[in-house]
Enzyme design. Sequence first.
Site, PDB file in Angstrom:
ATOM      1  N   GLU A   1     -27.391 -22.147   3.878  1.00 20.38           N
ATOM      2  CA  GLU A   1     -26.243 -21.656   4.656  1.00 20.38           C
ATOM      3  C   GLU A   1     -25.200 -22.788   4.748  1.00 20.38           C
ATOM      4  O   GLU A   1     -25.569 -23.956   4.921  1.00 20.38           O
ATOM      5  CB  GLU A   1     -26.727 -21.308   6.074  1.00 20.38           C
ATOM      6  CG  GLU A   1     -25.656 -20.921   7.059  1.00 20.38           C
ATOM      7  CD  GLU A   1     -26.181 -20.868   8.508  1.00 20.38           C
ATOM      8  OE1 GLU A   1     -27.087 -21.656   8.863  1.00 20.38           O
ATOM      9  OE2 GLU A   1     -25.676 -20.034   9.276  1.00 20.38           O
TER      10      GLU A   1
ATOM     11  N   ASN B   1     -19.376 -16.211   8.134  1.00 19.03           N
ATOM     12  CA  ASN B   1     -20.414 -17.084   7.595  1.00 19.03           C
ATOM     13  C   ASN B   1     -21.019 -16.296   6.429  1.00 19.03           C
ATOM     14  O   ASN B   1     -21.726 -15.308   6.660  1.00 19.03           O
ATOM     15  CB  ASN B   1     -21.436 -17.359   8.710  1.00 19.03           C
ATOM     16  CG  ASN B   1     -22.456 -18.404   8.327  1.00 19.03           C
ATOM     17  OD1 ASN B   1     -22.705 -18.640   7.153  1.00 19.03           O
ATOM     18  ND2 ASN B   1     -23.067 -19.014   9.329  1.00 19.03           N
TER      19      ASN B   1
ATOM     20  N   LYS C   1     -22.777 -12.850   7.387  1.00 21.42           N
ATOM     21  CA  LYS C   1     -23.855 -12.953   8.389  1.00 21.42           C
ATOM     22  C   LYS C   1     -23.654 -11.951   9.526  1.00 21.42           C
ATOM     23  O   LYS C   1     -22.569 -11.889  10.118  1.00 21.42           O
ATOM     24  CB  LYS C   1     -23.882 -14.383   8.919  1.00 21.42           C
ATOM     25  CG  LYS C   1     -25.023 -14.710   9.875  1.00 21.42           C
ATOM     26  CD  LYS C   1     -24.995 -16.203  10.203  1.00 21.42           C
ATOM     27  CE  LYS C   1     -26.089 -16.659  11.121  1.00 21.42           C
ATOM     28  NZ  LYS C   1     -26.062 -18.118  11.347  1.00 21.42           N
TER      29      LYS C   1
HETATM   30  N1  CDT Z   1     -27.453 -21.294  11.831  1.00 19.81           N
HETATM   31  C1  CDT Z   1     -28.233 -20.572  12.652  1.00 19.81           C
HETATM   32  O1  CDT Z   1     -28.139 -19.360  12.712  1.00 19.81           O
HETATM   33  N2  CDT Z   1     -29.095 -21.278  13.410  1.00 19.81           N
HETATM   34  C2  CDT Z   1     -29.926 -20.690  14.417  1.00 19.81           C
HETATM   35  C3  CDT Z   1     -30.175 -21.726  15.455  1.00 19.81           C
HETATM   36  C4  CDT Z   1     -30.699 -21.173  16.701  1.00 19.81           C
HETATM   37  S1  CDT Z   1     -29.534 -20.464  17.741  1.00 19.81           S
HETATM   38  C5  CDT Z   1     -28.683 -21.776  18.428  1.00 19.81           C
HETATM   39  C6  CDT Z   1     -31.253 -20.196  13.880  1.00 19.81           C
HETATM   40  O2  CDT Z   1     -31.626 -19.059  14.177  1.00 19.81           O
HETATM   41  O3  CDT Z   1     -31.970 -20.952  13.200  1.00 19.81           O
END
Ligand code: CDT
Length: 312
Positions: A47, A112, A129
């Site tokens: 990502e 995203n 996304k």
């Molecule tokens: N990039 C992304 O979606 N990261 C989230 C982090 C947790 S929510 C702050 C994930 O689900 O891994």
Amino acid sequence: MRRIVTVGAAQMGPIHRGDTRKDVVERLVDLLHQGAAHGVDVVVYPELALTTFFPRWFLEHIGEADHWYERSMPSPDTQPLFDEARRLGIGFCLGYAELTEPDERGVVHRYNSQVLVERDGSIVGHYRKIHIPGHESHEPDRPFQHAERYYFEPGPVEFGVWRAFGGLVGMMICNDRRWPESYRVMGLQGVEMILCGYNTPIHYAPDPSQDVLQGFHNALVMQAGAYQNGTWVIGVAKGGVEEGVDSLGQSCIIAPSGQIVAQAYTTGDELLVARCDLDWCQRYKNTLFDFERYRRPEVYSRIASQRGVIEP
Ligand code: CDT
């Protein structure tokens, strides 16, 4: 003839704020060359693979963040990756921040996104996304921000599946992997391989008791999604300590049985390779998870009609 797709999961280590797109694209091309040496058909990148994970900073004027977004794909900076992949006959999946042209109301949109490119260089799919985690405004008590909900709109189109690499390929991005609906919507389109890039900070400010479980939860959700839908899942991290924030590595390639067949052992640039037999999916799709035979959509109406919890 078995349908084998040789996959390279191209985990990346940190991308720092001062790294140029040229620096980053050189790393992507290096991982592509490693893939070529292993005879891969497709390389999967993380990502937001072109920049640092900028939602960790909150910029009062969002336009100041525009330099982190691509206005086209391929963009001038990513064209060398497209050219080299096509020359080598390797497809790829790349995550990036997308800034659209103004729409009919003159409004630009920020997503995203991930693009899926075939071995001949043609773009076969584009995904925005759907599940955007984190917060919309500045939260001063956090050690770092996770302002994805400020920087990105949720993708407006449901999870898609595309014909590519001789099979049925779907895409999801990071937080999507924690939601069973993501896999099932693709499972209902017969998906055989799901490509998922992620950036997962180890520290989760709303509940730090989860920090130590980040690796467990990462594997848990992707293994379950693979097994319950009879599909390969390729999870690819941008890991390591990026601008002071430690993020999970543990990229992995998961079989339709739910077994992990390859896993990263570093948090840096590292290519995992696996020969993925797409026909193996049928062992699960035709037996325990024969959807046509066993699913009961007539009693699942809440899934598609209700967002939050309504207690009895
Ligand atoms: N990039 C992304 O979606 N990261 C989230 C982090 C947790 S929510 C702050 C994930 O689900 O891994």
